[in-house]
Design a protein around this motif. Sequence first.
Motif, PDB file in Angstrom:
ATOM      1  N   THR A 392       0.740  -1.196   0.006  1.00 51.34           N
ATOM      2  CA  THR A 392      -0.065  -0.064  -0.206  1.00 51.34           C
ATOM      3  C   THR A 392       0.911   1.146   0.057  1.00 51.34           C
ATOM      4  OG1 THR A 392      -1.885   1.017   1.150  1.00 51.34           O
ATOM      5  CG2 THR A 392      -0.096   0.147   2.539  1.00 51.34           C
ATOM      6  N   THR A 393       0.150   2.306   0.005  1.00 52.35           N
ATOM      7  CA  THR A 393       0.884   3.794  -0.059  1.00 52.35           C
ATOM      8  C   THR A 393       0.524   4.499   1.349  1.00 52.35           C
ATOM      9  OG1 THR A 393       0.571   4.023  -2.503  1.00 52.35           O
ATOM     10  CG2 THR A 393       0.917   6.098  -1.228  1.00 52.35           C
ATOM     11  N   ALA A 394       1.790   4.837   1.643  1.00 55.36           N
ATOM     12  CA  ALA A 394       1.680   5.565   3.054  1.00 55.36           C
ATOM     13  C   ALA A 394       2.339   7.031   3.099  1.00 55.36           C
ATOM     14  CB  ALA A 394       2.357   4.718   4.086  1.00 55.36           C
ATOM     15  N   ASN A 395       1.656   7.938   3.645  1.00 51.27           N
ATOM     16  CA  ASN A 395       2.176   9.269   3.974  1.00 51.27           C
ATOM     17  C   ASN A 395       3.014   9.241   5.091  1.00 51.27           C
ATOM     18  OD1 ASN A 395       0.401  10.307   1.835  1.00 51.27           O
ATOM     19  ND2 ASN A 395      -1.301  10.250   3.353  1.00 51.27           N
ATOM     20  N   VAL A 396       3.986  10.198   4.801  1.00 47.35           N
ATOM     21  CA  VAL A 396       5.049  10.238   5.777  1.00 47.35           C
ATOM     22  C   VAL A 396       5.006  11.704   6.516  1.00 47.35           C
ATOM     23  CG1 VAL A 396       7.737  10.485   6.150  1.00 47.35           C
ATOM     24  CG2 VAL A 396       6.630   8.659   4.482  1.00 47.35           C
ATOM     25  N   THR A 397       5.102  11.751   7.571  1.00 47.48           N
ATOM     26  CA  THR A 397       5.039  12.968   8.578  1.00 47.48           C
ATOM     27  C   THR A 397       6.571  13.175   9.150  1.00 47.48           C
ATOM     28  OG1 THR A 397       2.861  12.734   8.898  1.00 47.48           O
ATOM     29  CG2 THR A 397       3.892  14.459  10.088  1.00 47.48           C
ATOM     30  N   ASN A 398       7.185  14.295   8.918  1.00 49.85           N
ATOM     31  CA  ASN A 398       8.482  14.618   9.576  1.00 49.85           C
ATOM     32  C   ASN A 398       9.349  13.420   9.157  1.00 49.85           C
ATOM     33  OD1 ASN A 398       7.452  17.159  10.441  1.00 49.85           O
ATOM     34  ND2 ASN A 398       6.759  16.164  12.354  1.00 49.85           N
ATOM     35  N   GLY A 399       9.392  12.936   8.240  1.00 52.24           N
ATOM     36  CA  GLY A 399      10.323  11.818   7.984  1.00 52.24           C
ATOM     37  C   GLY A 399       9.963  10.645   8.774  1.00 52.24           C
ATOM     38  N   GLU A 400       8.846  10.427   9.395  1.00 56.10           N
ATOM     39  CA  GLU A 400       8.685   9.188  10.231  1.00 56.10           C
ATOM     40  C   GLU A 400       7.206   8.525   9.641  1.00 56.10           C
ATOM     41  OE1 GLU A 400       8.318   9.976  14.209  1.00 56.10           O
ATOM     42  OE2 GLU A 400      10.091  11.186  14.394  1.00 56.10           O
ATOM     43  N   LEU A 401       7.278   7.225  10.032  1.00 56.52           N
ATOM     44  CA  LEU A 401       6.344   6.110   9.792  1.00 56.52           C
ATOM     45  C   LEU A 401       6.215   5.040  10.478  1.00 56.52           C
ATOM     46  CD1 LEU A 401       4.369   4.808   7.451  1.00 56.52           C
ATOM     47  CD2 LEU A 401       6.337   4.136   6.338  1.00 56.52           C
ATOM     48  N   THR A 402       4.930   4.704  11.045  1.00 53.08           N
ATOM     49  CA  THR A 402       5.059   3.469  11.865  1.00 53.08           C
ATOM     50  C   THR A 402       4.022   2.492  11.105  1.00 53.08           C
ATOM     51  OG1 THR A 402       5.085   4.684  13.787  1.00 53.08           O
ATOM     52  CG2 THR A 402       4.006   2.495  14.188  1.00 53.08           C
ATOM     53  N   VAL A 403       4.459   1.298  10.902  1.00 53.57           N
ATOM     54  CA  VAL A 403       3.720   0.074  10.469  1.00 53.57           C
ATOM     55  C   VAL A 403       3.366  -0.847  11.392  1.00 53.57           C
ATOM     56  CG1 VAL A 403       3.822  -1.894   8.993  1.00 53.57           C
ATOM     57  CG2 VAL A 403       5.321   0.341   8.464  1.00 53.57           C
ATOM     58  N   THR A 404       1.932  -0.588  11.489  1.00 48.06           N
ATOM     59  CA  THR A 404       1.491  -1.698  12.596  1.00 48.06           C
ATOM     60  C   THR A 404       0.995  -3.179  11.979  1.00 48.06           C
ATOM     61  OG1 THR A 404       0.316   0.044  14.032  1.00 48.06           O
ATOM     62  CG2 THR A 404      -0.548  -1.984  14.352  1.00 48.06           C
ATOM     63  N   VAL A 405       1.514  -4.133  12.737  1.00 48.99           N
ATOM     64  CA  VAL A 405       1.441  -5.486  12.054  1.00 48.99           C
ATOM     65  C   VAL A 405       0.535  -6.114  13.029  1.00 48.99           C
ATOM     66  CG1 VAL A 405       2.594  -7.706  11.114  1.00 48.99           C
ATOM     67  CG2 VAL A 405       3.604  -5.315  10.946  1.00 48.99           C
ATOM     68  N   PRO A 406      -0.578  -6.344  13.024  1.00 48.39           N
ATOM     69  CA  PRO A 406      -1.515  -7.171  13.876  1.00 48.39           C
ATOM     70  C   PRO A 406      -1.363  -8.848  13.626  1.00 48.39           C
ATOM     71  CG  PRO A 406      -2.872  -6.555  12.056  1.00 48.39           C
ATOM     72  CD  PRO A 406      -1.353  -6.019  11.569  1.00 48.39           C
ATOM     73  N   ASN A 407      -1.862  -9.401  14.421  1.00 47.16           N
ATOM     74  CA  ASN A 407      -1.655 -10.970  14.427  1.00 47.16           C
ATOM     75  C   ASN A 407      -0.484 -11.541  14.247  1.00 47.16           C
ATOM     76  OD1 ASN A 407      -4.518 -10.910  15.118  1.00 47.16           O
ATOM     77  ND2 ASN A 407      -4.844 -10.507  12.899  1.00 47.16           N
ATOM     78  N   MET A 408       0.741 -11.191  14.809  1.00 46.97           N
ATOM     79  CA  MET A 408       2.066 -11.628  14.642  1.00 46.97           C
ATOM     80  C   MET A 408       2.167 -13.068  15.307  1.00 46.97           C
ATOM     81  SD  MET A 408       4.630  -8.609  14.307  1.00 46.97           S
ATOM     82  CE  MET A 408       6.209  -9.576  14.756  1.00 46.97           C
ATOM     83  N   SER A 409       2.977 -13.920  14.782  1.00 42.71           N
ATOM     84  CA  SER A 409       3.501 -15.236  15.495  1.00 42.71           C
ATOM     85  C   SER A 409       4.604 -14.989  16.021  1.00 42.71           C
ATOM     86  CB  SER A 409       3.206 -16.195  14.554  1.00 42.71           C
ATOM     87  OG  SER A 409       4.006 -17.399  15.157  1.00 42.71           O
ATOM     88  N   ALA A 410       5.153 -15.311  17.060  1.00 43.83           N
ATOM     89  CA  ALA A 410       6.399 -15.023  17.543  1.00 43.83           C
ATOM     90  C   ALA A 410       7.652 -15.959  16.735  1.00 43.83           C
ATOM     91  CB  ALA A 410       6.593 -15.500  18.971  1.00 43.83           C
ATOM     92  N   THR A 411       7.120 -17.240  16.127  1.00 42.85           N
ATOM     93  CA  THR A 411       8.000 -17.945  15.466  1.00 42.85           C
ATOM     94  C   THR A 411       8.214 -17.652  14.011  1.00 42.85           C
ATOM     95  OG1 THR A 411       6.310 -19.594  14.861  1.00 42.85           O
ATOM     96  CG2 THR A 411       7.425 -19.842  16.907  1.00 42.85           C
ATOM     97  N   SER A 412       7.313 -16.729  13.212  1.00 42.13           N
ATOM     98  CA  SER A 412       7.260 -16.478  12.091  1.00 42.13           C
ATOM     99  C   SER A 412       8.317 -15.234  11.806  1.00 42.13           C
ATOM    100  CB  SER A 412       5.993 -16.000  11.416  1.00 42.13           C
ATOM    101  OG  SER A 412       5.255 -17.133  11.563  1.00 42.13           O
ATOM    102  N   GLY A 413       8.935 -14.974  10.628  1.00 41.40           N
ATOM    103  CA  GLY A 413       9.591 -13.749  10.006  1.00 41.40           C
ATOM    104  C   GLY A 413       8.779 -12.956   9.388  1.00 41.40           C
ATOM    105  N   TYR A 414       9.231 -11.648   9.666  1.00 43.71           N
ATOM    106  CA  TYR A 414       8.476 -10.532   8.852  1.00 43.71           C
ATOM    107  C   TYR A 414       9.261  -9.562   8.212  1.00 43.71           C
ATOM    108  CZ  TYR A 414       4.693 -12.357  11.763  1.00 43.71           C
ATOM    109  OH  TYR A 414       3.676 -13.158  12.243  1.00 43.71           O
ATOM    110  N   HIS A 415       8.759  -9.093   7.023  1.00 43.73           N
ATOM    111  CA  HIS A 415       9.660  -8.047   6.168  1.00 43.73           C
ATOM    112  C   HIS A 415       8.793  -6.990   5.722  1.00 43.73           C
ATOM    113  CE1 HIS A 415      12.002  -7.938   2.091  1.00 43.73           C
ATOM    114  NE2 HIS A 415      12.324  -7.125   2.752  1.00 43.73           N
ATOM    115  N   ILE A 416       9.564  -6.011   5.767  1.00 45.19           N
ATOM    116  CA  ILE A 416       8.887  -4.497   5.411  1.00 45.19           C
ATOM    117  C   ILE A 416       9.871  -3.984   4.514  1.00 45.19           C
ATOM    118  CG2 ILE A 416       8.040  -2.395   5.969  1.00 45.19           C
ATOM    119  CD1 ILE A 416       7.574  -3.409   8.823  1.00 45.19           C
TER     120      ILE A 416
END
Length: 562
Positions: A392-416
């Motif tokens: 998706t597309t996200a707007n950046v404010t003051n050079g900052e961006l927070t990505v929220t990832v719900p329903n994560m599993s502690a054993t899985s790996g994630y990539h942004i």
Amino acid sequence: MSAATLASAITAAACVALTGGTASAANSTLTVNVASPFRPVSHVAAGGLYALAENNRPADNMLLPLKLNTLTQPAPRVGQRPNGQPPGGDALLVAPQATRVGAAEYIRMPDIYPNFPYRWVSWNDWLAKVDTQVNDRLAATGTSNITGWELWNEPDYTWDTAAAGDFNAAWVRTYQRVRARDTLTPIVGPSTATYNESWMRSFLTHARNTNTLPDIICWHELQTSANVAAHIANYRALERSLGISARRISINEYATPTEIDQPGPVASYIAKFERGGVDNAERAFWYEYGTVNGLTTNNQPTGSWWLYKWYGDMAGNMVTTTPRAQTGLDGFAAHDSTRRIVHAVFGGESGTNHVRFTGLSSLGSQLRVTVESTPASGRHTQVSAPTTISNTTANVTNGELTVTVPNMSATSGYHIVVQPTSGVPGYQQRYEAENASIFRANRFGSSSASAGAYVGQIDNTGDPRTASYVDFIVNVPSARAYTMRIGYANATGATATHGLAYNGGSWSTVSYPPTSAWGQFGATVSTTVSLRAGYNVIRLAKGAPYFGGGTGYAELDYIELT
């Protein structure tokens, strides 16, 4: 959770001006400061103990995307039967494949014994085995990727003091025996099963006093990653207190038997090795050799393979990541300023968690954000591709961006992946020398260098133990002739040369006219290379097997393929 719902969560977070992004008690935040590079990408933790087996296992196409750094392989004439399997993985026999994929190797000398823990016979027997191994290596004049002798393995667990005497004295005796025949190859040790300050102090003091300090300090991290940072800090303080110059650190076994096949916990190890300045780290051996310890199954990727593929895709500079604690959510990230792309890989905590990016101003005010995951599939289950969570597309404010990832599993790996909405080039065209596989040369910083760093001291030729060369692993979209532009410096006052070969083919010569100063970049030369579609390995060498040697000296900034 649908991709559309997650996209909304990302956009909403991006529209909020952040001042620190502290997480609630129910979740964690990993902060990624894109404007804070701290070392060139070198894929330090992409390696494995007994990773390769004879007969090209795993296949090259499974290894090249991982950008392997260092492997620890058994001794020549291996006798070790790991977990009851037949002896295999002889360091010299797998060296051609390791070389093809840009990987260095340590030779684990006690693996000439068939049993583990090793069964001591006698000093005459052991020293004869040492001599045989060194002689075999010296005879292998076409092998140049051996970068260390590991004199023993886990002496705090496997050394038979009653039969063989004190280990510190034994280290000196073995060290001197290797050096009597090979004065050039670095020595690795003590390779303890755990980090123990008092044990390490005793060893280092004795080695310092007998002039037998290892060139590369090694220990294992096999009891979760929670204490990795503390162990590295403790070792560095110990080094200083004993007046010992800083050594490269190798963690040539990491992760517990359960963690090794879980991308989430593994991400935490890699993050801590990168932040701690470790030179190389290898996945632990717990099950079967010749699979990079569970990254492949029948020459297909497992879930864990994809985490290392994401790691292999990183270029440019590692950037600072800050977790809430030494346990739970953690990860590592890199920024390729040439392509204007950021990769972050993370895991280790369940539930809803956040990745807060700062320092994004140079990428623009609106960015494309892709989130994907890979599961803990186990070591025998193929995973054909990661799962895309959102794009998706996200707007950046003051050079900052927070990505929220719900329903994560502690054993899985994630990539942004974060990149401009205008996109990036269809394939990586510029490859920084400091991101390449570097043999007997060094990385340096320079404000005039592309991405701020370069490779210098590419000085040696004439001996496969010291030859200097740089291997670039490149990935191109089609089979054709490419123009390769090389950024360089040459302050010798005369034209210098390197050998050029790719994919193990014949050698040609690249000439570098003189430039004004060392470490000052801007000059380029161009040549043509005919590459196959997909991954290729391009070598630029002052010295290498089957190459007579370059003339003069040159420093390398980057190569660019168009």
